[in-house]
Design a protein around this motif. Structure first.
Motif, short mmCIF file in Angstrom:
data_model
loop_
_atom_site.label_atom_id
_atom_site.label_comp_id
_atom_site.label_asym_id
_atom_site.label_seq_id
_atom_site.Cartn_x
_atom_site.Cartn_y
_atom_site.Cartn_z
N THR A 47 0.85 -1.20 0.00
CA THR A 47 0.00 0.00 0.00
C THR A 47 0.88 1.24 0.00
OG1 THR A 47 -1.65 -1.20 1.27
CG2 THR A 47 -1.91 1.18 1.16
N CYS A 48 0.49 2.23 -0.80
CA CYS A 48 1.27 3.46 -0.86
C CYS A 48 0.35 4.67 -0.86
CB CYS A 48 2.16 3.48 -2.11
SG CYS A 48 1.29 3.78 -3.66
N SER A 49 0.94 5.82 -0.60
CA SER A 49 0.25 7.10 -0.75
C SER A 49 1.05 7.93 -1.75
CB SER A 49 0.15 7.82 0.59
OG SER A 49 1.44 8.18 1.07
N VAL A 50 0.53 9.09 -2.11
CA VAL A 50 1.19 9.90 -3.14
C VAL A 50 2.48 10.55 -2.63
CG1 VAL A 50 -0.92 10.36 -4.41
CG2 VAL A 50 -0.22 11.93 -2.58
N ASP A 51 2.68 10.56 -1.30
CA ASP A 51 3.89 11.17 -0.76
C ASP A 51 4.55 10.34 0.33
OD1 ASP A 51 2.03 11.48 1.24
OD2 ASP A 51 1.93 13.67 1.11
N GLY A 52 4.04 9.13 0.56
CA GLY A 52 4.60 8.28 1.59
C GLY A 52 4.17 8.63 3.00
N ARG A 53 3.32 9.63 3.13
CA ARG A 53 2.85 10.06 4.44
C ARG A 53 1.51 9.42 4.77
NH1 ARG A 53 4.06 16.56 3.67
NH2 ARG A 53 6.36 16.37 3.48
N PRO A 54 1.08 9.49 6.05
CA PRO A 54 -0.24 8.97 6.42
C PRO A 54 -1.35 9.63 5.60
CG PRO A 54 1.07 9.38 8.38
CD PRO A 54 1.84 9.97 7.22
N VAL A 55 -2.44 8.89 5.44
CA VAL A 55 -3.56 9.34 4.62
C VAL A 55 -4.79 9.52 5.51
CG1 VAL A 55 -5.09 8.71 2.71
CG2 VAL A 55 -2.67 8.14 2.60
N ARG A 56 -5.48 10.62 5.34
CA ARG A 56 -6.73 10.84 6.07
C ARG A 56 -7.82 9.98 5.44
NH1 ARG A 56 -4.97 16.03 5.23
NH2 ARG A 56 -6.55 16.34 3.62
N SER A 57 -8.48 9.18 6.26
CA SER A 57 -9.58 8.37 5.75
C SER A 57 -10.88 9.18 5.83
CB SER A 57 -9.73 7.08 6.57
OG SER A 57 -10.30 7.36 7.84
N ASN A 58 -11.97 8.61 5.34
CA ASN A 58 -13.24 9.32 5.46
C ASN A 58 -13.92 8.98 6.80
OD1 ASN A 58 -14.25 6.68 4.96
ND2 ASN A 58 -16.10 7.53 4.00
N ALA A 59 -13.21 8.19 7.64
CA ALA A 59 -13.67 7.92 8.99
C ALA A 59 -12.92 8.85 9.96
CB ALA A 59 -13.44 6.45 9.32
N ASP A 60 -12.98 8.56 11.24
CA ASP A 60 -12.37 9.47 12.21
C ASP A 60 -10.95 9.04 12.58
OD1 ASP A 60 -13.10 7.18 13.54
OD2 ASP A 60 -13.70 8.22 15.38
N PHE A 61 -10.20 8.52 11.60
CA PHE A 61 -8.81 8.15 11.88
C PHE A 61 -7.98 8.30 10.61
CE2 PHE A 61 -11.27 4.28 11.06
CZ PHE A 61 -10.56 3.68 10.02
N THR A 62 -6.68 8.37 10.83
CA THR A 62 -5.70 8.48 9.74
C THR A 62 -5.00 7.14 9.57
OG1 THR A 62 -5.37 10.83 10.15
CG2 THR A 62 -3.61 9.69 9.01
N ILE A 63 -4.63 6.82 8.35
CA ILE A 63 -4.02 5.53 8.05
C ILE A 63 -2.56 5.72 7.66
CG2 ILE A 63 -4.09 3.53 6.50
CD1 ILE A 63 -7.10 4.12 6.15
N GLY A 64 -1.68 5.03 8.36
CA GLY A 64 -0.27 5.07 8.01
C GLY A 64 0.04 4.06 6.93
#
Length: 325
Positions: A47-64
């Protein structure tokens, strides 16, 4: 891709990279890892993000996440996880555009739900059939009128590009990948491990009007289970309705409410599913398979299989018995 590269790819696990964007749905984000990860090591899911940083989900938590966009360049298959509709736009952020540009030209691309909007905005759906969540179909058509959209199906396999509808259809398309790559026996094993239905045809209706039944109201589930044990018999609507102890009209209406298909179309789908498994896992002739699954002749099986997936039984057998090796 050269023959040597194809051979090397076949000998190692398929690398699947899931791209998580801001506003991602956590459930759908985890589907590829859960389903493909249960396929006996045939897939490596990252799993990746566009910058390697945690991603805000549409729930009440952030995903690393463990990886940045550079991992996309190594992917055999890329999955675009869905985002909250409030994040959908025809103008993609520069970092998303840059990340998508890293995908290899020969990589397979899969979207779940609103992931189709991301692919459309990037121009990756031009010339392809696609689907997305039925509630967002009108919005998709307004934004991308040039893209052929089928909002009534669970997923669309258009070769290199696969798109799927909302939520659980991500499970269906991932099981379809396993089936396409390695045959139905492994796909069925994965489904059992994950306790999900082993096969829902891509053309099955997305949205099934199924009101809460009145207490004590009869359903068709027991009759469907009964029919699956008798696919080789020439079952009629009257046989099914009789088993359910309903009138023909009541049975047909209730069956469609519960399944989203007519009894006749459902029977054909189940017979084709059984036939496909036998084509993959046995050396029975086409006529023998037709008899076992309830088609009157081998010609009838050939006709229905070609109408469903566009290939002959012999071509299907060659493809999937090779994939299963």
């Amino acid at each position: 891709m050269t023959h040597r590269e194809q051979g090397e790819r076949a000998e190692r696990a398929e690398r699947v990279v899931v791209l998580a964007l801001d506003g991602v749905y956590p459930f759908e984000l985890g589907i590829p890892s859960r389903i493909l990860g249960a396929a006996d090591g045939r897939y490596e899911v990252l799993t990746c993000s566009v910058d390697g940083r945690p991603v805000r989900s549409n729930a009440d938590f952030t995903i690393g996440v463990e990886h940045g966009p550079e991992i996309l360049a190594t992917a055999d298959t890329v999955v675009i996880a869905p985002v909250d509709p409030s994040h959908v736009s025809t103008d993609l952020p520069d970092e998303v555009v840059a990340a998508l540009a890293l995908i290899r030209p020969d990589a397979r691309i899969v979207s779940i739900c609103t992931g189709a909007f991301v692919l459309a905005a990037a121009g990756l759906l031009d010339g392809h059939m696609a689907t997305t969540h039925w509630q967002l179909a009108d919005r998709f058509r307004r934004m991308y009128p040039h893209i052929a959209l089928d909002p009534d199906v669970l997923f669309v396999d258009d070769g290199r590009i696969l798109t799927s509808a909302g939520a659980a259809s991500g499970v269906d398309v991932c099981l379809h990948l396993v089936r396409r790559d390695h045959g139905s026996e492994l796909a069925n094993t994965v489904a059992r491990r994950c306790v999900v239905p082993p096969f829902r045809d891509g053309g099955q209706a997305q949205y099934i009007e199924q009101p809460v039944p009145e207490q004590g109201a009869a359903g068709t589930a027991a009759t469907r289970a009964w029919a699956l044990e008798r696919l080789g018999d020439p079952l009629t609507l009257a046989d099914l309705a009789g088993h359910a102890r309903m009138s023909l009209r009541t049975f047909a209406r209730r069956f469609n409410e519960e399944v989203g298909l007519s009894p006749g179309r459902w029977l054909i789908q189940q017979r084709l599913s059984r036939a496909r498994h036998l084509l993959e896992a046995s050396d029975l002739s086409v006529d023998q398979i037709a008899g076992q699954v309830g088609f009157a002749t081998g010609a009838s099986l050939r006709q229905h299989l070609h109408a469903s997936i566009g290939v002959s039984p012999q071509a299907y057998r060659r493809t999937f018995q090779t994939a299963a090796r």
